[in-house]
Each structure stands twice: as structure tokens, then as C-alpha cells.
Design a protein around this motif. Structure first.
Motif, PDB file in Angstrom:
ATOM      1  N   GLN A 129       0.841  -1.188   0.000  1.00 33.70           N
ATOM      2  CA  GLN A 129       0.000   0.000   0.000  1.00 33.70           C
ATOM      3  C   GLN A 129       0.880   1.244   0.000  1.00 33.70           C
ATOM      4  O   GLN A 129       1.670   1.442   0.927  1.00 33.70           O
ATOM      5  N   GLU A 168      -4.912  10.713   5.083  1.00 34.58           N
ATOM      6  CA  GLU A 168      -4.617   9.522   4.294  1.00 34.58           C
ATOM      7  C   GLU A 168      -4.322   8.334   5.205  1.00 34.58           C
ATOM      8  O   GLU A 168      -4.757   7.202   4.940  1.00 34.58           O
ATOM      9  N   HIS A 225      -5.381   7.959   8.391  1.00 35.77           N
ATOM     10  CA  HIS A 225      -6.634   7.596   9.050  1.00 35.77           C
ATOM     11  C   HIS A 225      -7.518   6.772   8.114  1.00 35.77           C
ATOM     12  O   HIS A 225      -8.115   5.765   8.530  1.00 35.77           O
ATOM     13  N   ASP A 226      -7.613   7.194   6.863  1.00 33.11           N
ATOM     14  CA  ASP A 226      -8.431   6.467   5.895  1.00 33.11           C
ATOM     15  C   ASP A 226      -7.881   5.052   5.685  1.00 33.11           C
ATOM     16  O   ASP A 226      -8.650   4.086   5.537  1.00 33.11           O
ATOM     17  N   TRP A 227      -6.569   4.941   5.667  1.00 35.71           N
ATOM     18  CA  TRP A 227      -5.925   3.634   5.502  1.00 35.71           C
ATOM     19  C   TRP A 227      -6.277   2.709   6.662  1.00 35.71           C
ATOM     20  O   TRP A 227      -6.663   1.557   6.461  1.00 35.71           O
ATOM     21  N   ASP A 273      -8.842   2.881   8.705  1.00 33.47           N
ATOM     22  CA  ASP A 273     -10.271   2.540   8.637  1.00 33.47           C
ATOM     23  C   ASP A 273     -10.538   1.490   7.562  1.00 33.47           C
ATOM     24  O   ASP A 273     -11.330   0.556   7.756  1.00 33.47           O
ATOM     25  N   HIS A 274      -9.875   1.637   6.427  1.00 36.39           N
ATOM     26  CA  HIS A 274     -10.073   0.700   5.317  1.00 36.39           C
ATOM     27  C   HIS A 274      -9.607  -0.703   5.696  1.00 36.39           C
ATOM     28  O   HIS A 274     -10.293  -1.701   5.396  1.00 36.39           O
ATOM     29  N   LEU A 275      -8.460  -0.793   6.360  1.00 29.91           N
ATOM     30  CA  LEU A 275      -7.942  -2.108   6.735  1.00 29.91           C
ATOM     31  C   LEU A 275      -8.883  -2.812   7.705  1.00 29.91           C
ATOM     32  O   LEU A 275      -9.141  -4.017   7.570  1.00 29.91           O
ATOM     33  N   GLU A 276      -9.394  -2.083   8.682  1.00 31.63           N
ATOM     34  CA  GLU A 276     -10.294  -2.701   9.642  1.00 31.63           C
ATOM     35  C   GLU A 276     -11.597  -3.122   8.962  1.00 31.63           C
ATOM     36  O   GLU A 276     -12.151  -4.195   9.260  1.00 31.63           O
ATOM     37  N   SER A 277     -12.082  -2.303   8.059  1.00 24.40           N
ATOM     38  CA  SER A 277     -13.305  -2.635   7.343  1.00 24.40           C
ATOM     39  C   SER A 277     -13.108  -3.847   6.445  1.00 24.40           C
ATOM     40  O   SER A 277     -13.973  -4.733   6.363  1.00 24.40           O
ATOM     41  N   GLU A 278     -11.961  -3.914   5.794  1.00 23.27           N
ATOM     42  CA  GLU A 278     -11.685  -5.009   4.852  1.00 23.27           C
ATOM     43  C   GLU A 278     -11.467  -6.342   5.567  1.00 23.27           C
ATOM     44  O   GLU A 278     -11.960  -7.387   5.121  1.00 23.27           O
ATOM     45  N   HIS A 279     -10.726  -6.310   6.668  1.00 25.83           N
ATOM     46  CA  HIS A 279     -10.337  -7.556   7.331  1.00 25.83           C
ATOM     47  C   HIS A 279     -11.151  -7.860   8.587  1.00 25.83           C
ATOM     48  O   HIS A 279     -11.070  -8.970   9.106  1.00 25.83           O
TER      49      HIS A 279
END
Length: 259
Positions: free
Chosen positions: A74, A83, A85-87, A89-95
Motif C-alpha cells: 500500500q 490519508e 486515518h483512511d488507511w 479505517d479501510h484495513l479494519e473494514s476489509e479484514h
């Protein structure tokens, strides 16, 4: 100041199996070794760096060395707080969970004497060492607190505890990073979500004198590199954080070199 001596424990890497672990600064010597070790232990590794080409080389190398490795890359600008913070949040949402952020972003600037210290060096280290750490810790703290085994780790230096005249900027940056990480550790102790009140998340400081990469060893095979920590050994110690209780680790300095 809380400290723990860290010696070879003989533990396996099984503690990281299935853990979702992000590695910031993945293309550096410590990052490359750590991404490989985590992948070998069965972790789901997200390698982060600002340079796409270097990042691609890291992930490709790990996939070659570790068949079946679960590693992705990434590109992230760690100086951009939104950027980061968004990363997170995205990782927790994805996994569904994020179990670790290993902050392996470093840098060194120094001078021959104290008087010759350049404030420009401090500005560089403030951004590279301190500001990136602030952004990753603030972004990932909530997710790590929600994890069953959240770990946040930084690599500090013995220079932070015994500064040299020409290393004022470097020692000050490392000391600032330690203080910030200890504040994060205090947040984990106070905000634990475990029903029994036992912390599940830990913020840890690994202290080295300097790193020794395979490339450095190859360039100077006869050198002793006294007190240096080999990148593979550092990676083992980082992977071992998931084999030890959070309460044992949180807020600790793990010394990998003589004090």
C-alpha cells in the motif's frame, strides 16, 4: 522508566498466524526483514511505503521467499494524517480487525560537534521520525484497542538515553517518539475493552544501537559491528510480540543492545 531485557526466547512465530499486521516503512532494511518474517509466520501483512517501485520489490521478494505469503503493498504518505486515518479505517473494514502497526520509519542526521548542529536536521527528523509516528499511532489506536491482540511498536535508539554532542537532533527525535509511544501505552491501559480489565493492546519500544543489514555485513565481512542488531533478529523480536501478553509488554522498553 519501565524496561525489559529482550533475549532470544525460542518462541515460534505462531503468535502472528492470522493476525492482520501493517508495516510502515516496509522498504527499509528493518521493514523488508519484518515483512518476510511475519509472512513466514502466517500473518496477513500489509506493507506500506511511499515509493511504489520499492514497495513492489519488497512484496515480490517476500512472495518468492515465502510460498503462499499473504502480503499486499500500500502506497501511503505518512505525512498526510487524513490519508493514514483512511488507511487504518479501510484495513479494519476489509479484514474485520487490525492487530498490529509496526512503525519502522527512520532516518539519521548528525554533525561533528554540538555547535555545528543544523536545525534543518531537526526539521527533517521531526517529520520523518516523529510526525509519521504521530499519524500512525493516532490513526490505528482505536482499531488496535478493539483487537484481541493489538500491538504497536517503534524502533528507538540507545542514543535517546545517552545523547552525543553531534547527535542532538537524532536523540531528541527518538526521545520524542518514545514519549509519544508511552502516552499511547497509557491509553491502552486506561481504555481496555476486555471484560476482565486485562489489557489486550500494547505499545512497545524496541531499543537498538544501530541496525545491521545483510548488505552491510557483505560490504564489511571482517567488521565486528559491536552492539548492532541484525535486521533478522529485530524481525524475530517484533514477531514475538504476539506471543507475549499485552500486560507484560505495554509501555515497556525492550533493549536489544547493552544499556
Amino acid at each position: 522508566m519501565s524496561t525489559l531485557d529482550s533475549t532470544s526466547s525460542g518462541r515460534t512465530l505462531d503468535g502472528v498466524r492470522g493476525k492482520v499486521i501493517a508495516v510502515a516503512g516496509a522498504s527499509g532494511p528493518a521493514g523488508r526483514a519484518t515483512v518476510r518474517r511475519l509472512a513466514a509466520g502466517g500473518a496477513i501483512v500489509i506493507a506500506a511505503d511511499i515509493d511504489q517501485q520499492r514497495l513492489d520489490a519488497v512484496t515480490a521478494g517476500v512472495r518468492t521467499a515465502v510460498p503462499g505469503a499473504q502480503v499486499t503493498g500500500q502506497v501511503i504518505d505518512l505525512l498526510d494524517p487524513q490519508e493514514v486515518h483512511d488507511w487504518a479505517d479501510h484495513l479494519e473494514s476489509e479484514h474485520g480487525h487490525v492487530d498490529g502497526l509496526l512503525h519502522l520509519v527512520g532516518g539519521w542526521r548528525g554533525s561533528k560537534t554540538f555547535h555545528e548542529t543544523r536545525i534543518d536536521d531537526w526539521d527533517f527528523l521531526h517529520d520523518t521520525v516523529v510526525r509519521t509516528l504521530q499519524h500512525t499511532s493516532l490513526a490505528f489506536q482505536p482499531a488496535l484497542l478493539r483487537s484481541e491482540a493489538g500491538r504497536y511498536a517503534i524502533i528507538s535508539a540507545s542514543a535517546a538515553h545517552k545523547p552525543t554532542a553531534g547527535g542532538a537532533a537524532y536523540a531528541a527525535a527518538k526521545a520524542a517518539g518514545e514519549a509519544w509511544t508511552l502516552a499511547m501505552a497509557n491509553s491502552f491501559a486506561k481504555e481496555t475493552t476486555a471484560e476482565d480489565g486485562v489489557p489486550t493492546a500494547a505499545a512497545v519500544i524496541l531499543v537498538i544501537k544501530a541496525l545491521l543489514s545483510p548488505e552491510m555485513r557483505a560490504e564489511k565481512p571482517e567488521a565486528k559491528f559491536t552492539g548492532y542488531t541484525e535486521t533478522a533478529d529485530l524481525a524475530d523480536h517484533l514477531a514475538d510480540l504476539w506471543s507475549r501478553p499485552a500486560a507484560e509488554l505495554n509501555g515497556q522498553h525492550l533493549w536489544l543492545t547493552a544499556r
